[in-house]
Each structure stands twice: as structure tokens, then as C-alpha cells.
Design an enzyme around this catalytic site. Structure first.
Site, PDB file in Angstrom:
ATOM      1  N   GLY A 192     -25.652 -45.700   9.592  1.00  0.00           N
ATOM      2  CA  GLY A 192     -25.834 -44.834  10.752  1.00  0.00           C
ATOM      3  C   GLY A 192     -24.770 -45.044  11.825  1.00  0.00           C
ATOM      4  O   GLY A 192     -24.285 -44.080  12.434  1.00  0.00           O
ATOM      5  N   THR A 193     -24.394 -46.274  12.052  1.00  0.00           N
ATOM      6  CA  THR A 193     -23.402 -46.562  13.099  1.00  0.00           C
ATOM      7  C   THR A 193     -22.069 -45.885  12.791  1.00  0.00           C
ATOM      8  O   THR A 193     -21.473 -45.229  13.650  1.00  0.00           O
ATOM      9  CB  THR A 193     -23.217 -48.089  13.241  1.00  0.00           C
ATOM     10  OG1 THR A 193     -24.477 -48.652  13.619  1.00  0.00           O
ATOM     11  CG2 THR A 193     -22.171 -48.433  14.283  1.00  0.00           C
ATOM     12  N   THR A 239     -13.326 -47.424  -1.206  1.00  0.00           N
ATOM     13  CA  THR A 239     -14.061 -47.357  -2.476  1.00  0.00           C
ATOM     14  C   THR A 239     -15.551 -47.258  -2.187  1.00  0.00           C
ATOM     15  O   THR A 239     -16.086 -48.042  -1.401  1.00  0.00           O
ATOM     16  CB  THR A 239     -13.760 -48.616  -3.322  1.00  0.00           C
ATOM     17  OG1 THR A 239     -12.348 -48.670  -3.526  1.00  0.00           O
ATOM     18  CG2 THR A 239     -14.477 -48.583  -4.664  1.00  0.00           C
ATOM     19  N   GLN A 295     -33.503 -42.117  12.466  1.00  0.00           N
ATOM     20  CA  GLN A 295     -34.927 -42.461  12.454  1.00  0.00           C
ATOM     21  C   GLN A 295     -35.778 -41.378  11.796  1.00  0.00           C
ATOM     22  O   GLN A 295     -36.929 -41.626  11.451  1.00  0.00           O
ATOM     23  CB  GLN A 295     -35.434 -42.694  13.895  1.00  0.00           C
ATOM     24  CG  GLN A 295     -34.914 -43.969  14.530  1.00  0.00           C
ATOM     25  CD  GLN A 295     -35.518 -45.232  13.927  1.00  0.00           C
ATOM     26  OE1 GLN A 295     -36.598 -45.212  13.337  1.00  0.00           O
ATOM     27  NE2 GLN A 295     -34.830 -46.343  14.083  1.00  0.00           N
ATOM     28  N   SER A 298     -29.268 -42.993   7.489  1.00  0.00           N
ATOM     29  CA  SER A 298     -29.037 -44.372   7.069  1.00  0.00           C
ATOM     30  C   SER A 298     -30.161 -44.827   6.141  1.00  0.00           C
ATOM     31  O   SER A 298     -31.337 -44.694   6.473  1.00  0.00           O
ATOM     32  CB  SER A 298     -29.002 -45.253   8.320  1.00  0.00           C
ATOM     33  OG  SER A 298     -28.861 -46.594   7.960  1.00  0.00           O
ATOM     34  N   ALA A 299     -29.785 -45.399   4.980  1.00  0.00           N
ATOM     35  CA  ALA A 299     -30.775 -45.687   3.930  1.00  0.00           C
ATOM     36  C   ALA A 299     -31.809 -46.747   4.300  1.00  0.00           C
ATOM     37  O   ALA A 299     -32.952 -46.691   3.848  1.00  0.00           O
ATOM     38  CB  ALA A 299     -30.049 -46.118   2.655  1.00  0.00           C
ATOM     39  N   HIS A 300     -31.417 -47.740   5.132  1.00  0.00           N
ATOM     40  CA  HIS A 300     -32.359 -48.845   5.338  1.00  0.00           C
ATOM     41  C   HIS A 300     -33.534 -48.469   6.227  1.00  0.00           C
ATOM     42  O   HIS A 300     -34.457 -49.263   6.417  1.00  0.00           O
ATOM     43  CB  HIS A 300     -31.636 -50.107   5.831  1.00  0.00           C
ATOM     44  CG  HIS A 300     -31.181 -50.094   7.254  1.00  0.00           C
ATOM     45  ND1 HIS A 300     -31.868 -50.756   8.248  1.00  0.00           N
ATOM     46  CD2 HIS A 300     -30.118 -49.526   7.855  1.00  0.00           C
ATOM     47  CE1 HIS A 300     -31.210 -50.603   9.404  1.00  0.00           C
ATOM     48  NE2 HIS A 300     -30.152 -49.858   9.188  1.00  0.00           N
ATOM     49  N   CYS A 359     -31.076 -53.749  17.917  1.00  0.00           N
ATOM     50  CA  CYS A 359     -29.709 -54.093  18.320  1.00  0.00           C
ATOM     51  C   CYS A 359     -29.665 -54.756  19.683  1.00  0.00           C
ATOM     52  O   CYS A 359     -28.707 -55.413  20.016  1.00  0.00           O
ATOM     53  CB  CYS A 359     -28.844 -52.830  18.378  1.00  0.00           C
ATOM     54  SG  CYS A 359     -29.280 -51.640  17.150  1.00  0.00           S
ATOM     55  N   ASN A 400     -35.418 -44.073  18.582  1.00  0.00           N
ATOM     56  CA  ASN A 400     -35.787 -45.296  17.879  1.00  0.00           C
ATOM     57  C   ASN A 400     -36.684 -46.223  18.691  1.00  0.00           C
ATOM     58  O   ASN A 400     -37.298 -47.121  18.136  1.00  0.00           O
ATOM     59  CB  ASN A 400     -34.528 -46.058  17.446  1.00  0.00           C
ATOM     60  CG  ASN A 400     -33.504 -46.184  18.554  1.00  0.00           C
ATOM     61  OD1 ASN A 400     -33.114 -45.190  19.172  1.00  0.00           O
ATOM     62  ND2 ASN A 400     -33.075 -47.392  18.835  1.00  0.00           N
TER      63      ASN A 400
HETATM   64  N1  PLP Z   1     -29.122 -44.448  15.220  1.00  0.00           N
HETATM   65  C1  PLP Z   1     -30.416 -44.779  15.361  1.00  0.00           C
HETATM   66  C2  PLP Z   1     -31.337 -43.834  16.059  1.00  0.00           C
HETATM   67  C3  PLP Z   1     -30.905 -45.989  14.871  1.00  0.00           C
HETATM   68  O1  PLP Z   1     -32.175 -46.310  15.031  1.00  0.00           O
HETATM   69  C4  PLP Z   1     -29.994 -46.863  14.208  1.00  0.00           C
HETATM   70  C5  PLP Z   1     -30.438 -48.176  13.713  1.00  0.00           C
HETATM   71  O2  PLP Z   1     -31.152 -48.907  14.353  1.00  0.00           O
HETATM   72  C6  PLP Z   1     -28.643 -46.471  14.072  1.00  0.00           C
HETATM   73  C7  PLP Z   1     -28.259 -45.252  14.589  1.00  0.00           C
HETATM   74  C8  PLP Z   1     -27.653 -47.346  13.385  1.00  0.00           C
HETATM   75  O3  PLP Z   1     -27.834 -47.304  11.993  1.00  0.00           O
HETATM   76  P1  PLP Z   1     -27.284 -48.485  11.058  1.00  0.00           P
HETATM   77  O4  PLP Z   1     -28.173 -49.657  11.283  1.00  0.00           O
HETATM   78  O5  PLP Z   1     -27.400 -47.928   9.664  1.00  0.00           O
HETATM   79  O6  PLP Z   1     -25.866 -48.726  11.434  1.00  0.00           O
END
Ligand code: PLP
Length: 369
Positions: free
Chosen positions: A70-71, A230, A172, A192-194, A318, A144
Site C-alpha cells: 500500500g505504501t 523482478t 483498508q 495491499s494483500a496483508h 505505523c 484505518n
Molecule cells: N493505507 C492505509 C489506509 C493503510 O491502513 C495502510 C497500512 O496500514 C497503508 C496504506 C500502507 O500499506 P502497507 O502496509 O501495505 O504499506
């Protein structure tokens, strides 16, 4: 004692089916860019994963670009699509906020839209903020920290009426609630997969066909010449499987999680009547409950809960290491005291009723003087 995990907005437990797919993928090692059989085998697998993800999100496979999460997707969308003036909101994830701050340092103008007491952005405020110079609007689909779901369809259509691109951070939302890209009408969408029971370090950016966006990472010609590096083959395959399973079970999971959320709120009110909830009941992710109890020391409570076996959070993962006040809670008008000391419980597909009961019991005992 078994640990109770109530921090599913920070990350989720990987599904065993996803792990199986990944273990198999790790035992094959071809580089998808190689022309030999091993490479082509890997390429076929990631293209099938791309198709499966596109089907889940209702877009064309050629519009899905794999990233490291996601970042990266947020950084790419914001840093590479913005020119002149950008509009975002006060409650975005740091991946968006720090990116627009960097653009500001390079001379771009940024408008931060306010939110109401429930975290909602008013379409009117977007209408008023748009200028002929605005190149990009970036507003998250679901928050989030408090779970509020923004009116993305309405906001993207206002942006488009002004010829402006629209990005949504749907990290989210994807996997948790229905995300239909055609219905949302966005140009760029991060996932984002996690966050949906898949692996960490893999995600994607949807880029609508014809959207002008430069590359964030330069190098090889991977990802249609747009994102070098890659590909993470096991991650991509795991993500596709995680999304397929999450979407196919979504209705059932949302109903189950909503029931647990209602139970949690009811028990909290019953046992601790002074509890104050943040967020919007009518437009919200099912599993996030953010609350404050007068007099509660957020950090101390989190530590005590951890010792007693409960993993929860004081807000975004974070920022959970520092005791800074939450920018999201501040934006919805919470006092400094509330913004520093609130707790976020995020319920996931693996939680059980008994865990909710014991969480409220332990929390009230921890808070007892
Ligand atoms: N955007 C939101 C709303 C999130 O909640 C998060 C993760 O906490 C991210 C972006 C960042 O995603 P990633 O952890 O995959 O870098």
C-alpha cells in the site's frame, strides 16, 4: 493462555490456503521476464493472478500493476500523477500525507479537506477546493483508525467534472467490503494483500487505461514498462488467492464481524457506560471500533492488555510506537486527551464471541482503580 488478536486493521493472519499457494510458488524459481520455460511458467502464473484480481475488483487485467504494498502504491499515485495543485484530506494514511508534504516542498500547492465529526468528507468542500490547476484528488476509501467509508463515487465524479484525476487509497477496503472499480469511477486505486489475509510486502495499484502517470521505480520493463523490478511471484500468487477467497466469502464475513462489533459495543456500554465511540455508524468498515474512556491512559492500557494476552492498538500501527496524538481523531474534533488515549479494536474473520466477552472483562478490570 491463548492470545487474542484484535488488531486486524494493522495486519491480518495469513490464510492457510494462501500459505499453501505461496509455498508451492516458492519451490519454483523462474524469473517472469526470462524467455525459457521456467520463466514463462512464472509469467503465466502472475498473469493468471492479475486476471483473478481484476475480476475481483471489476477492471481490466492490464490496469493492475503489482507493487510492494500500500505504501508504494500511494507514493506512486500521488508523486507521479500530481502537478500544480493537489487535493487530499486531513485523515489520510501517512503514505499519502508524507507524499503530498514532499510535493509541497517541491512547490506544489496542496489543499487538505476537513472532515466532519464522523470522519466524512463533504462533496461540497471538494467542489469548492477544485481549481483549474488541480491535477489530482486523493481521498481514502476507508479510514484505518476509525473505519469511516468516504463517498468515493460522488467525490470522483465531482473531480472528473473538473477534468481532475482521482486516486483512492482503498487499502483498508479491498477484501473487507465490496470494491467495484467501475462503480467507484476512480482513476487510481491502492490495495495491499496483508489487510485481507494475504502476505506482507505485496500490493497493487489500479491505473485506469489512458491515465497519465510516470513511473516511481525505474529500471527493467516489468509491469508493462511502468514499475521496474523482478516481480514477487509467491506474493502475487498469494495475494490473488487471498483476494479471491475474501471476496467469495465477503457477505458471510461482514455479517459475522458486524455481529461481533455490535456485541463489543454493547458490552462496552453495559460495563463502562462513560465510553465514547469515534467514527460513523452508518458508513463504516464492519470491524473497527475506536473508543475513549474518560481517564484512560491509552498507552498504559495497551501494555496491560498485551500482558494479559490481548493485541490491540492505540490507532494506526505505523504511529503506535510514539505517543503522538492521532491526526485522524484530532481532525474529527476529539480533544487532545481523547486523541492521545483512545483505543482501536479491529475485529477480523478469525475472532470469536468468547474473545469479545473476555476482552471487555479484562479491559474493565484493567481500568478499575
Ligand atoms: N493505507 C492505509 C489506509 C493503510 O491502513 C495502510 C497500512 O496500514 C497503508 C496504506 C500502507 O500499506 P502497507 O502496509 O501495505 O504499506
Amino acid at each position: 493462555m491463548e492470545r487474542v488478536y484484535l488488531d486486524n486493521a494493522a495486519t491480518t493472519k495469513i490464510r492457510p490456503e494462501v500459505l499453501d499457494v505461496m509455498v508451492r510458488a516458492y519451490s519454483e524459481f523462474g524469473n517472469p521476464s526470462s524467455v525459457h520455460r521456467e520463466g514463462q511458467h512464472a509469467k503465466k502464473a502472475i498473469e493468471e493472478a492479475r486476471e483473478s484480481i481484476a475480476l475481483s475488483l471489476n477492471c481490466d487485467p492490464a490496469e493492475i500493476y503489482f507493487t510492494s504494498g500500500g505504501t508504494e502504491s500511494d507514493n506512486w499515485a500521488v508523486k507521479c500523477a500530481a502537478k500544480g495543485h493537489v487535493i487530499t484530506s486531513k485523515i489520510e494514511h501517512p503514505a499519502v500525507l508524507r507524499s503530498v508534504e514532499m510535493l509541497e516542498k517541491h512547490g506544489l500547492k496542496v489543499t487538505y479537506l476537513p472532515v466532519d465529526k464522523n470522519g466524512l468528507i463533504s462533496p461540497d468542500s471538494l467542489e469548492k477546493a477544485l481549481t483549474p490547476d488541480t491535477s489530482l484528488v486523493s481521498v481514502m476509501m476507508a479510514n484505518n483508525e476509525i473505519g469511516t467509508i468516504e463517498p468515493i463515487r460522488e467525490l470522483s465524479s465531482i473531480a472528473h467534472d473538473h477534468g481532475t484525476l482521482f486516486h483512492t487509497d482503498a487499502v483498508q477496503a479491498v477484501g473487507t467490503v465490496p470494491v467495484d472499480i467501475q462503480k467507484l469511477g476512480v482513476d487510481l486505486l491502492s490495495f495491499s494483500a496483508h489487510k485481507f489475509y494475504g502476505p506482507k510486502g505485496i500490493g497493487g495499484l489500479y491505473v485506469k487505461k489512458g491515465t497519465e502517470i510516470s513511473s516511481l521505480l525505474n529500471g527493467g520493463s516489468q509491469e508493462f514498462n511502468k514499475r521496474a523490478g523482478t516481480q514477487n511471484v509467491p506474493g502475487i500468487l498469494g495475494m490473488a488467492e487471498a483476494l479471491r477467497l475474501s471476496v467469495s466469502e465477503q457477505e458471510k464475513t461482514v455479517a459475522r464481524i458486524s455481529e461481533l462489533r455490535d456485541l463489543l459495543k454493547k458490552e462496552l456500554v453495559d460495563k463502562i457506560p462513560a465510553v465514547l465511540f469515534h467514527g460513523d455508524e452508518s458508513s463504516s468498515l464492519p470491524g473497527i471500533v475506536n473508543f475513549y474512556i474518560p481517564g484512560m491512559d491509552g498507552e498504559k492500557t495497551l501494555l496491560l492488555l498485551d500482558v494479559k494476552g490481548f493485541a490491540c492498538s492505540g490507532g494506526a500501527a505505523c504511529s503506535s510506537k510514539d505517543s503522538a496524538v492521532s491526526h485522524v481523531l484530532s481532525a474529527i474534533g476529539a480533544t487532545k486527551e481523547e486523541a492521545k488515549n483512545s483505543l482501536r479494536i479491529s475485529i477480523g474473520a478469525y475472532n470469536e464471541k468468547e474473545e469479545i466477552h473476555s476482552f471487555v472483562d479484562v479491559l474493565s478490570s484493567v481500568l478499575r482503580p
